[in-house]
Structure formats: structure tokens, C-alpha cells
Design a protein around this motif. Structure first.
Motif, mmCIF file in Angstrom:
data_model
loop_
_atom_site.group_PDB
_atom_site.id
_atom_site.type_symbol
_atom_site.label_atom_id
_atom_site.label_comp_id
_atom_site.label_asym_id
_atom_site.label_seq_id
_atom_site.Cartn_x
_atom_site.Cartn_y
_atom_site.Cartn_z
ATOM 1 N N UNK A 55 0.858 -1.408 -0.047
ATOM 2 C CA UNK A 55 0.069 0.102 -0.079
ATOM 3 C C UNK A 55 0.905 1.229 -0.032
ATOM 4 N N UNK A 56 2.108 1.071 0.840
ATOM 5 C CA UNK A 56 2.790 2.288 0.540
ATOM 6 C C UNK A 56 4.173 1.889 -0.101
ATOM 7 N N UNK A 57 4.422 2.271 -1.115
ATOM 8 C CA UNK A 57 5.389 2.036 -1.913
ATOM 9 C C UNK A 57 6.668 3.011 -1.815
ATOM 10 N N UNK A 58 7.767 2.415 -2.038
ATOM 11 C CA UNK A 58 9.217 3.236 -1.962
ATOM 12 C C UNK A 58 9.867 3.237 -3.218
ATOM 13 N N UNK A 59 10.498 4.454 -3.540
ATOM 14 C CA UNK A 59 11.462 4.772 -4.505
ATOM 15 C C UNK A 59 12.915 5.241 -3.855
ATOM 16 N N UNK A 60 13.837 4.453 -4.164
ATOM 17 C CA UNK A 60 14.988 4.752 -3.250
ATOM 18 C C UNK A 60 15.963 5.854 -4.239
ATOM 19 N N UNK A 61 16.972 6.364 -3.497
ATOM 20 C CA UNK A 61 17.717 7.448 -4.158
ATOM 21 C C UNK A 61 18.605 7.059 -5.301
ATOM 22 N N UNK A 87 9.468 8.584 -1.714
ATOM 23 C CA UNK A 87 10.453 8.699 -2.598
ATOM 24 C C UNK A 87 11.801 9.292 -1.760
ATOM 25 N N UNK A 88 12.642 8.728 -1.746
ATOM 26 C CA UNK A 88 14.046 9.113 -0.981
ATOM 27 C C UNK A 88 15.070 9.581 -1.903
ATOM 28 N N UNK A 89 15.015 10.873 -1.978
ATOM 29 C CA UNK A 89 16.056 11.671 -2.988
ATOM 30 C C UNK A 89 16.104 10.965 -4.101
ATOM 31 N N UNK A 120 -0.724 9.662 -3.184
ATOM 32 C CA UNK A 120 -0.275 10.598 -2.322
ATOM 33 C C UNK A 120 1.289 10.392 -2.282
ATOM 34 N N UNK A 121 2.160 11.704 -2.409
ATOM 35 C CA UNK A 121 3.562 11.438 -2.457
ATOM 36 C C UNK A 121 4.287 12.020 -1.290
ATOM 37 N N UNK A 122 5.092 11.450 -0.864
ATOM 38 C CA UNK A 122 6.134 11.884 0.044
ATOM 39 C C UNK A 122 7.299 11.830 -0.260
ATOM 40 N N UNK A 123 8.179 12.988 -0.502
ATOM 41 C CA UNK A 123 9.500 12.917 -1.006
ATOM 42 C C UNK A 123 10.418 13.790 0.032
ATOM 43 N N UNK A 124 11.622 12.954 0.186
ATOM 44 C CA UNK A 124 12.776 13.610 0.862
ATOM 45 C C UNK A 124 13.643 14.121 -0.092
ATOM 46 N N UNK A 125 14.093 15.366 0.236
ATOM 47 C CA UNK A 125 15.037 16.205 -0.708
ATOM 48 C C UNK A 125 15.860 16.996 0.093
#
Length: 298
Positions: free
Chosen positions: A135-141, A218-220, A245-250
């Protein structure tokens, strides 16, 4: 186990910026216990129901020796891009990984507090962490395509989860959502390693979308890309918020200002301020936020 004294942290705070006063996990800078809540508080009856609710979250590494997150509380609105900013070591990526229980894969960690997605406690004993990560996917740096074809990269997650629908249609839809279809539609059965770095990152986004997540972390995701590839990824993120819904670290504050609707500023494991992005960058409420976004430290 916990400590409320930021001076215990190994990182030093800039001498030119006063320490904020923290209450109930929020840096509200006020001594009055009855001070108004921060703008994203759930107290407003007209507020949109948050997609993700984080409540008084603390997190430790090393069996409690490293207090990485301290009293974090925030609401993340649906169909928006929320950016997490702050200096290195402030807890941005740790917070991100808490939202899909990825930190549980690290030994000797401790979490206290609550995280709800659509009202469901994702840390409840009867909640399957594998389902949470669907449900909560992740895209890495760094782009991390599998050593498979482009097609197989996108289809893999759906196959593992027993998808029985039209796989060709799923692959095409996912690649279109990631703004990659037109570039790869004639080479779907060639190796993903033949793609450029920016294309590989968008392939990883497509792979995440193929399992139909509700939230994408999304982590950077553009930190290792050139400016042209970064622009493509940013355009993709902006379009995806219509469905996710998008949450991004930058670390890139210009990027946060370009693509996010809300921005949260973290410092030394605490949430200092969270507000609409244009407000946080142009009219920050906290002195420490202003110091960071104007480049006085960080």
C-alpha cells in the motif's frame, strides 16, 4: 530511553540560531501550553481527512542509544506532494522508512508512537508488514532496476502478488504513469540496464505503481540524476499526485519549492515546522526554518 535535550545529539546546532521550544513533539516556539496548533493540525473540523497520520513518533537505532526521531506528529494530505527537508542526519529518511515499516528490516531499532494510513494502524499486531509495503511503495535514491527486461521489471511485483488481469495493459499503464512508455515501448523485452539513469529511475517508479499503492515514498529520487533527467522525474511526480499521495525527501530546496504542496522542516530528529510550501519558504513561522531556507546553515 528518550531524551528531550537536543544537546545530547552528536550533531551541533548553529550558534547563530536560537533553539526552539518543543511541546508535545512540535516545535511551536511558544511557552503557552494553550498556544494554537500548527496549521496541519487535525483540530480544524473543515480539514481534509489526512491520508497518513503520524502521532508522537519516536525512533531509536542501536537498541535505544541513538534517538533519531523525537515526538514527530504530522498529517499528510491525500493527493498532494509533501516534501521533507532538513540538514543531513536530521531524520528525514528515517521518518520516510517508518511510514512503510522498512526500518523493521534494520536490527536493534525501537519505535514508539503511531502511524495510520487511511485510519488503519500500520503497526498494529494484526497488520501484515508486507501488505503495508504494498500500500505504501518506496522509490530509493539510486535507481535499482532488476537484472531483467523492462517489461519484467514492471510486471514482477504484480506477478508475485498473484495478479491475474491483463499484464500487458498493466505494464503499459504503469510506464505511461511514469512518463516512460513513449521512450521504451519498442524495447520492452531488452535489458533495463540499457536505459539511462533517469530512465531507470522512472522505471523504478513504474515498478512501484504496478502494485497499485495508495502512497508513494521517494527518498531523494533525483539526487543522482543530471538536470534533464531530474526535470523529467519532477514532471512525473507532479502528474502522479492526481492518483497518489507522494512523500519525498530532498536536500534540494529549489526542488521542494517546485513540486511540493506542503513542506516539513526537520532538525535534529524533531519537526520544527510544517506548512504549505509557498508559506514555509516565503513566510516561515520559526526562526530556525528561516535560517535554513535562506542558507544560514545546513
Amino acid at each position: 530511553m528518550s531524551t528531550d535535550n537536543p544537546a545530547d545529539d552528536a550533531r551541533l546546532s548553529p550558534a547563530s540560531v536560537d533553539e526552539p521550544t518543543f511541546q508535545n513533539g512540535r516545535a511551536d516556539g511558544a511557552a503557552d501550553e494553550d498556544a494554537p496548533p500548527v496549521p496541519n493540525s487535525k483540530s480544524s473540523p473543515s480539514a481534509v481527512q489526512p491520508k497518513v497520520e503520524i502521532e508522537d513518533l519516536d525512533f531509536w537505532y542501536d537498541n535505544g542509544d541513538t534517538h533519531a526521531l523525537q515526538g514527530i506528529s504530522m498529517d499528510i494530505a491525500p493527493h498532494q506532494v509533501t516534501a521533507l527537508i532538513g540538514p543531513s542526519g536530521c531524520g528525514k529518511s528515517t521518518l520516510l522508512r517508518c511510514v512503510n515499516r522498512m526500518n523493521e528490516l534494520i536490527e536493534n531499532t525501537v519505535l514508539e508512537g503511531g502511524i495510520h494510513v487511511d485510519g488503519q494502524d500500520i503497526y498494529a499486531e494484526d497488520t501484515d508488514p508486507v501488505m503495508v509495503r504494498r500500500r505504501v511503495g518506496m522509490v530509493f535514491q539510486e535507481p535499482n532496476p532488476f537484472p531483467k527486461t523492462i517489461y519484467k521489471n514492471v510486471a514482477w511485483g504484480a506477478e508475485v502478488n498473484g495478479y491475474t488481469g491483463d499484464m500487458d495493459a498493466l505494464v503499459e499503464r504503469s510506464l505511461r504513469q511514469a512518463a516512460l512508455w513513449d521512450e521504451v515501448k519498442d524495447q520492452l523485452h531488452s535489458s533495463a540496464y540499457n536505459l539511462s539513469g533517469g530512465q531507470q529511475q522512472r522505471l523504478c517508479i513504474a515498478r512501484t505503481l504496478a502494485v497499485h499503492p495508495d502512497v508513494v515514498l521517494m527518498d531523494e529520487p533525483a539526487s543522482a540524476l543530471d538536470p534533464i533527467a531530474t526535470s523529467k522525474v519532477e514532471e512525473t511526480i507532479t502528474e502522479l499526485k492526481q492518483d497518489y499521495t507522494i512523500v519525498i525527501v530532498t536536500h534540494n530546496m529549489q526542488q521542494a519549492s517546485r513540486i511540493s504542496d506542503e513542506t516539513a522542516f526537520l532538525y535534529m530528529g524533531r519537526l520544527v515546522e510544517m506548512n504549505p510550501t509557498d508559506e514555509l519558504f516565503t513566510r516561515p513561522e520559526k526562526d530556525r526554518t528561516e535560517a535554513y531556507v535562506t542558507g544560514r546553515f545546513g
